[in-house]
Scaffold this active site. Structure first.
Site, short mmCIF file in Angstrom:
data_model
loop_
_atom_site.label_atom_id
_atom_site.label_comp_id
_atom_site.label_asym_id
_atom_site.label_seq_id
_atom_site.Cartn_x
_atom_site.Cartn_y
_atom_site.Cartn_z
N HIS A 218 -105.78 44.48 31.20
CA HIS A 218 -105.11 43.84 32.33
C HIS A 218 -103.68 44.35 32.46
O HIS A 218 -103.08 44.80 31.49
CB HIS A 218 -105.14 42.31 32.28
CG HIS A 218 -104.42 41.64 31.14
ND1 HIS A 218 -104.75 41.82 29.81
CD2 HIS A 218 -103.39 40.74 31.14
CE1 HIS A 218 -103.98 41.05 29.05
NE2 HIS A 218 -103.14 40.40 29.84
N GLU B 100 -102.66 44.04 24.29
CA GLU B 100 -102.97 42.88 23.45
C GLU B 100 -104.26 43.07 22.65
O GLU B 100 -104.53 42.31 21.72
CB GLU B 100 -103.09 41.62 24.31
CG GLU B 100 -101.78 41.19 24.93
CD GLU B 100 -101.90 39.99 25.85
OE1 GLU B 100 -100.88 39.41 26.22
OE2 GLU B 100 -103.05 39.64 26.23
N HIS C 60 -106.84 35.19 26.34
CA HIS C 60 -106.01 33.98 26.23
C HIS C 60 -105.21 33.68 27.51
O HIS C 60 -104.03 33.35 27.45
CB HIS C 60 -105.07 34.10 25.02
CG HIS C 60 -104.02 35.18 25.14
ND1 HIS C 60 -103.59 35.93 24.07
CD2 HIS C 60 -103.30 35.64 26.20
CE1 HIS C 60 -102.66 36.78 24.46
NE2 HIS C 60 -102.47 36.63 25.76
N HIS D 89 -95.29 35.39 23.91
CA HIS D 89 -94.89 35.94 25.22
C HIS D 89 -93.48 35.52 25.62
O HIS D 89 -93.16 35.50 26.79
CB HIS D 89 -95.85 35.49 26.31
CG HIS D 89 -97.28 35.91 26.13
ND1 HIS D 89 -98.10 35.39 25.17
CD2 HIS D 89 -98.03 36.79 26.81
CE1 HIS D 89 -99.30 35.94 25.27
NE2 HIS D 89 -99.29 36.78 26.25
C1 DHB Z 1 -102.54 36.58 32.22
C2 DHB Z 1 -103.03 37.20 31.06
C3 DHB Z 1 -102.32 37.13 29.87
O1 DHB Z 1 -102.72 37.73 28.71
C4 DHB Z 1 -101.13 36.44 29.80
O2 DHB Z 1 -100.50 36.35 28.62
C5 DHB Z 1 -100.61 35.84 30.96
C6 DHB Z 1 -101.33 35.91 32.16
C7 DHB Z 1 -103.33 36.62 33.49
O3 DHB Z 1 -104.31 37.36 33.60
O4 DHB Z 1 -102.99 35.85 34.41
FE FE Z 2 -101.16 37.59 27.12
#
Ligand code: DHB
Ligand code: FE
Length: 282
Positions: A192, A239, A12, A59
């Protein structure tokens, strides 16, 4: 009784919203990502869900660090988004399925889940962008029920608990006295990390093992505690708990994966996508 048609799990990333606004679908960077949703559009046209139960993590738009529920369920008639500072154009408001919301809240509370119920709730990019990927016209053909899981502020709910929450949601959907066709959507991840020394961290081996486990060994990830998940998937990779909850809703019988994609990177994220249907007897 209501019919749980399956689950879709997807990343997302906010950058998707900007790419949609700039119509970058054919751009070489974005094309493999957007193209992976075309089979999902066909599947949705066949399956025609009436309502989406959407596991996601807020978030900081609706909940901030001063008040952070572990599990929150929306019970609003309407959900709007708002500017999070990412430069994403707003999407049209969503219509809530309040009958399903209160059914889930009653059933989950009876199953010993202590929820926060939200009769007013703003939904952020983790909700709006996956919906826009599934229905690019942004004319939503479904009602929605948001189920929000804290992955923003420690302590986080365990993978075991999120899977169990998903199982309970699935049982409640199947027990719902309604003709509706229900889709479960889980958004976030995959690996990530946006901050700290490991910013930019992606763990392809772990992500692929996790996706594989959802199909064949759905409790595999419940062996990891929150710190082990951060170690393997990155700070924001936790997540993936949304994927675990969505998979839990399909029940314990084997499932059928009808579409899968894994693409790195999109922004800082390993972008994953899976569509699963419940197996016979679920
Ligand atoms: C990114 C990924 C996310 O899950 C998020 O909530 C905000 C930014 C990203 O990879 O830039
Ligand atoms: Fe996110």
């Amino acid at each position: 009784m209501a019919h749980l048609i399956g689950s879709i799990t997807t990343s997302h990333v906010p950058a998707i919203g900007r790419a949609i606004a700039r119509e970058l679908h054919q751009d070489p960077y974005w094309k493999p990502f957007f193209d992976s949703y075309l089979p999902v559009h066909r599947w949705l046209e066949q399956q025609r869900p009436d309502v989406v139960v959407l596991f996601y993590n807020d978030h900081g738009l609706n909940f901030f660090l001063d008040k952070m529920p572990t599990f929150a369920v929306g019970a609003a008639a309407r959900y709007e988004t708002a500017d999070e500072g990412w430069g994403i154009p707003p999407v049209p408001a969503f219509t809530g399925d309040t009958a399903l919301s209160w059914h889930l809240i009653e059933q989950l509370t009876a199953a010993d889940f202590d929820l926060t119920t939200c009769q007013e709730m703003k939904v952020d990019h983790a909700f709006t962008l996956p919906m826009a990927l599934l229905w690019p016209s942004q004319v939503w053909p479904v009602k929605v029920v948001p189920v929000c899981i804290n992955t923003v502020q420690f302590p986080l709910p365990s993978a075991r608990r999120c899977h169990a929450l998903g199982q309970a949601v699935g049982r409640a959907i199947r027990a719902w006295d309604s003709d509706e066709r229900v889709l479960v959507l889980g958004t976030g991840g995959l690996s990530h990390q946006l901050d700290g020394e490991r910013a930019g961290f992606i763990n392809k081996d772990f992500d692929l093992a996790f996706m594989e486990s959802l199909e064949h060994d759905p409790t595999w990830a419940t062996q990891f505690d929150s710190h082990q998940l951060v170690e393997r998937a990155g700070t924001q990779g936790v997540e993936l708990l949304m994927w675990l909850a969505a998979r839990g809703a399909l029940g314990d019988a084997p499932v059928r994966c009808v579409h899968r994609n894994y693409h790195i990177p999109i922004s800082n994220t390993a972008a994953g996508l899976m569509v699963m249907e419940p197996g016979a007897g679920a």
